[in-house]
Design a protein around this motif. Structure first.
Motif, mmCIF file in Angstrom:
data_model
loop_
_atom_site.group_PDB
_atom_site.id
_atom_site.type_symbol
_atom_site.label_atom_id
_atom_site.label_comp_id
_atom_site.label_asym_id
_atom_site.label_seq_id
_atom_site.Cartn_x
_atom_site.Cartn_y
_atom_site.Cartn_z
ATOM 1 N N VAL A 100 0.819 -1.158 0.091
ATOM 2 C CA VAL A 100 -0.081 0.126 -0.029
ATOM 3 C C VAL A 100 0.793 1.201 0.045
ATOM 4 C CG1 VAL A 100 -1.786 1.292 1.337
ATOM 5 C CG2 VAL A 100 -1.767 -1.118 1.233
ATOM 6 N N SER A 101 0.608 2.308 -0.699
ATOM 7 C CA SER A 101 1.108 3.424 -0.912
ATOM 8 C C SER A 101 0.311 4.561 -0.055
ATOM 9 C CB SER A 101 1.516 3.981 -2.281
ATOM 10 O OG SER A 101 2.112 5.108 -2.129
ATOM 11 N N GLU A 102 1.127 5.523 0.753
ATOM 12 C CA GLU A 102 0.467 6.088 1.510
ATOM 13 C C GLU A 102 0.816 7.597 1.524
ATOM 14 O OE1 GLU A 102 0.015 2.941 5.079
ATOM 15 O OE2 GLU A 102 0.467 4.834 5.548
ATOM 16 N N SER A 103 -0.077 8.700 1.492
ATOM 17 C CA SER A 103 0.174 10.315 1.533
ATOM 18 C C SER A 103 0.669 10.836 0.166
ATOM 19 C CB SER A 103 1.347 10.357 2.614
ATOM 20 O OG SER A 103 0.660 9.966 3.917
ATOM 21 N N GLY A 104 0.398 11.776 -0.301
ATOM 22 C CA GLY A 104 0.616 12.639 -1.221
ATOM 23 C C GLY A 104 0.168 12.132 -2.800
ATOM 24 N N LEU A 105 -0.901 11.434 -2.494
ATOM 25 C CA LEU A 105 -1.726 10.845 -3.851
ATOM 26 C C LEU A 105 -2.730 11.472 -3.994
ATOM 27 C CD1 LEU A 105 -1.476 7.186 -2.707
ATOM 28 C CD2 LEU A 105 0.186 8.569 -4.168
ATOM 29 N N GLY A 106 -2.570 12.248 -5.479
ATOM 30 C CA GLY A 106 -3.961 13.171 -5.845
ATOM 31 C C GLY A 106 -4.337 12.984 -7.066
ATOM 32 N N HIS A 107 -3.384 12.346 -7.814
ATOM 33 C CA HIS A 107 -3.697 12.454 -9.110
ATOM 34 C C HIS A 107 -3.572 10.832 -9.874
ATOM 35 C CE1 HIS A 107 -2.817 16.447 -9.438
ATOM 36 N NE2 HIS A 107 -1.494 16.317 -8.736
ATOM 37 N N PRO A 108 -4.494 10.617 -10.830
ATOM 38 C CA PRO A 108 -4.516 9.342 -11.394
ATOM 39 C C PRO A 108 -3.298 8.667 -12.053
ATOM 40 C CG PRO A 108 -6.509 10.584 -11.900
ATOM 41 C CD PRO A 108 -5.561 11.495 -11.444
ATOM 42 N N ALA A 109 -2.681 9.455 -12.461
ATOM 43 C CA ALA A 109 -1.117 9.011 -13.256
ATOM 44 C C ALA A 109 -0.377 8.481 -12.036
ATOM 45 C CB ALA A 109 -0.539 10.323 -13.691
ATOM 46 N N GLN A 110 -0.383 8.989 -10.765
ATOM 47 C CA GLN A 110 0.373 8.520 -9.676
ATOM 48 C C GLN A 110 0.175 6.990 -9.535
ATOM 49 O OE1 GLN A 110 -0.654 11.609 -6.938
ATOM 50 N NE2 GLN A 110 1.551 12.493 -7.131
ATOM 51 N N LEU A 111 -1.287 6.934 -9.372
ATOM 52 C CA LEU A 111 -1.905 5.337 -8.976
ATOM 53 C C LEU A 111 -1.322 4.368 -10.095
ATOM 54 C CD1 LEU A 111 -3.176 7.111 -6.829
ATOM 55 C CD2 LEU A 111 -5.252 5.617 -7.219
ATOM 56 N N ARG A 112 -1.550 4.855 -11.339
ATOM 57 C CA ARG A 112 -1.335 4.061 -12.689
ATOM 58 C C ARG A 112 0.041 3.733 -12.333
ATOM 59 N NH1 ARG A 112 -4.019 8.138 -15.644
ATOM 60 N NH2 ARG A 112 -6.124 7.732 -15.826
ATOM 61 N N GLU A 113 1.175 4.528 -12.034
ATOM 62 C CA GLU A 113 2.570 4.347 -12.104
ATOM 63 C C GLU A 113 2.820 3.216 -10.803
ATOM 64 O OE1 GLU A 113 6.739 6.269 -10.607
ATOM 65 O OE2 GLU A 113 5.010 7.547 -10.880
ATOM 66 N N LEU A 114 2.319 3.615 -9.838
ATOM 67 C CA LEU A 114 2.428 2.594 -8.650
ATOM 68 C C LEU A 114 1.960 1.426 -8.721
ATOM 69 C CD1 LEU A 114 1.840 5.363 -5.707
ATOM 70 C CD2 LEU A 114 3.849 4.358 -6.379
ATOM 71 N N GLN A 115 0.886 1.255 -9.414
ATOM 72 C CA GLN A 115 0.030 -0.057 -9.674
ATOM 73 C C GLN A 115 1.125 -1.017 -10.621
ATOM 74 O OE1 GLN A 115 -3.474 1.041 -11.388
ATOM 75 N NE2 GLN A 115 -4.882 0.343 -9.657
ATOM 76 N N GLN A 116 1.855 -0.231 -11.512
ATOM 77 C CA GLN A 116 2.502 -1.080 -12.418
ATOM 78 C C GLN A 116 4.080 -1.336 -11.730
ATOM 79 O OE1 GLN A 116 3.416 1.948 -15.593
ATOM 80 N NE2 GLN A 116 1.524 1.190 -16.799
ATOM 81 N N LEU A 117 4.345 -0.572 -10.668
ATOM 82 C CA LEU A 117 5.369 -1.114 -9.879
ATOM 83 C C LEU A 117 5.024 -2.191 -8.820
ATOM 84 C CD1 LEU A 117 6.829 2.442 -8.743
ATOM 85 C CD2 LEU A 117 7.860 0.724 -10.427
ATOM 86 N N GLY A 118 3.792 -2.454 -8.578
ATOM 87 C CA GLY A 118 3.331 -3.660 -7.731
ATOM 88 C C GLY A 118 2.600 -3.084 -6.528
ATOM 89 N N TYR A 119 2.046 -1.948 -6.416
ATOM 90 C CA TYR A 119 1.054 -1.758 -5.267
ATOM 91 C C TYR A 119 -0.204 -1.886 -5.555
ATOM 92 C CZ TYR A 119 5.006 0.840 -3.000
ATOM 93 O OH TYR A 119 6.302 1.161 -2.288
ATOM 94 N N GLN A 120 -0.715 -2.616 -4.823
ATOM 95 C CA GLN A 120 -2.193 -3.135 -4.666
ATOM 96 C C GLN A 120 -3.222 -2.042 -4.138
ATOM 97 O OE1 GLN A 120 -0.392 -5.366 -2.936
ATOM 98 N NE2 GLN A 120 0.470 -6.414 -4.919
ATOM 99 N N GLY A 121 -2.652 -1.329 -3.140
ATOM 100 C CA GLY A 121 -3.649 -0.293 -2.271
ATOM 101 C C GLY A 121 -3.124 1.052 -2.329
ATOM 102 N N PHE A 122 -3.976 2.172 -1.893
ATOM 103 C CA PHE A 122 -3.653 3.433 -1.944
ATOM 104 C C PHE A 122 -4.255 4.251 -1.064
ATOM 105 C CE2 PHE A 122 -3.388 1.741 -6.102
ATOM 106 C CZ PHE A 122 -2.050 1.948 -6.555
ATOM 107 N N LEU A 123 -3.864 4.537 0.333
ATOM 108 C CA LEU A 123 -4.380 5.181 1.092
ATOM 109 C C LEU A 123 -4.556 6.916 1.095
ATOM 110 C CD1 LEU A 123 -5.869 4.972 4.149
ATOM 111 C CD2 LEU A 123 -3.544 5.091 5.191
ATOM 112 N N MET A 124 -5.944 6.897 0.839
ATOM 113 C CA MET A 124 -6.219 8.430 0.291
ATOM 114 C C MET A 124 -7.232 9.126 1.253
ATOM 115 S SD MET A 124 -6.113 7.903 -3.700
ATOM 116 C CE MET A 124 -6.166 9.782 -3.987
#
Length: 261
Positions: free
Chosen positions: A214-238
């Motif tokens: 899970v990636s946490e904090s500083g997330l506010g743009h769809p492009a960020q989540l897409r990048e992090l999903q490609q890296l292997g993150y399944q969750g995003f605390l927003m």
């Protein structure tokens, strides 16, 4: 003394008081103890967004965020908007939350609930279960490896999962044997409050594949989540990016739409 040290000092006194007022036997007798917790890990896999949407009134870094929306309104809006799970901040002094918020959230949704709190004592784990949480947050920065193992064990014995938050490589490496179900990489530096997604980028390769990420904090743009999903993150605390809007649920729904292919 930095802000985190202050919070933990105050939390020790708060927990001691709560234990004196509400004994463990009273918590164990709560009706919600009969409920079977839902899996946060499974929900992140089932909901495409992977978003753990947070109810958060204020914070030390941003004073008031949103005091106007009721817990029920926010939680129901998050569920309609496509959240995979919901995080409820229960710290009162610094974040304006309470265990009543967790109870109200539980009455408002069937989604998994994460109790986000500065947990330092097994009593708080039992509290989380008694008030309807499915998972708890542990913060590696304020716990040693032995405490992490103990608190993870308590949570698992009660049928809950654990999201363990780390801020750097040292915290991650000394915490990996603790038994957490998910590792949350917080992109916010606790000392400076600066935010950088480089933290999530750098630590992903060190998290075992069998552990949820899970990636946490500083997330506010769809492009960020897409990048992090490609890296292997399944969750995003927003939380803040939705809670600062007049209608957090609608803000989440709009955000989720932009994630669709």
């Amino acid at each position: 003394m930095n802000i985190l040290e202050q919070i933990i000092r105050d939390k020790r006194a708060e927990v001691a008081l709560r234990k004196a007022v509400v004994p463990t036997g009273q918590l164990e007798a709560c009706r919600l103890m009969e409920r079977n917790p839902r899996s946060l890990v499974a929900s992140l896999g089932q909901r495409p967004s992977g978003i753990i949407a947070e109810h958060k009134r204020r914070s030390p870094s941003r004073a008031v965020i949103n005091q106007g929306c009721s817990v029920e309104t926010v939680v129901k809006g998050y569920e309609r908007g496509g959240a995979a799970a919901i995080s409820v901040l229960t710290d009162g002094k610094y974040f304006g939350g309470s265990l009543d918020d967790l109870l109200l959230a539980r009455a408002s949704t069937e989604l998994p609930l994460l109790r986000k709190e500065f947990i330092i004592n097994p009593y708080q784990v039992l509290e989380a279960r008694a008030y309807g949480a499915d998972a708890i947050l542990l913060i590696a920065a304020v716990l040693d490896p032995g405490q992490i193992r103990e608190l993870c064990g308590e949570a698992h014995a009660l049928g809950m999962e654990v999201l363990l938050e780390v801020h750097d490589r040292e915290e991650l490496e000394r915490s990996l044997e603790g038994g957490a179900d998910l590792i949350g990489v917080n992109n916010r530096n606790l000392k400076t409050f600066e935010v950088s997604l480089d933290t999530s980028r750098e630590l992903i390769s060190l998290i075992p594949a069998e552990v949820g990420r899970v990636s946490e904090s500083g997330l506010g743009h769809p492009a960020q989540l897409r990048e992090l999903q490609q890296l292997g993150y399944q969750g995003f605390l927003m939380g803040e990016s939705f809670m600062k809007q007049p209608d957090p649920g609608a803000a989440l729904a709009e955000f989720v739409k932009t994630l669709e292919p």
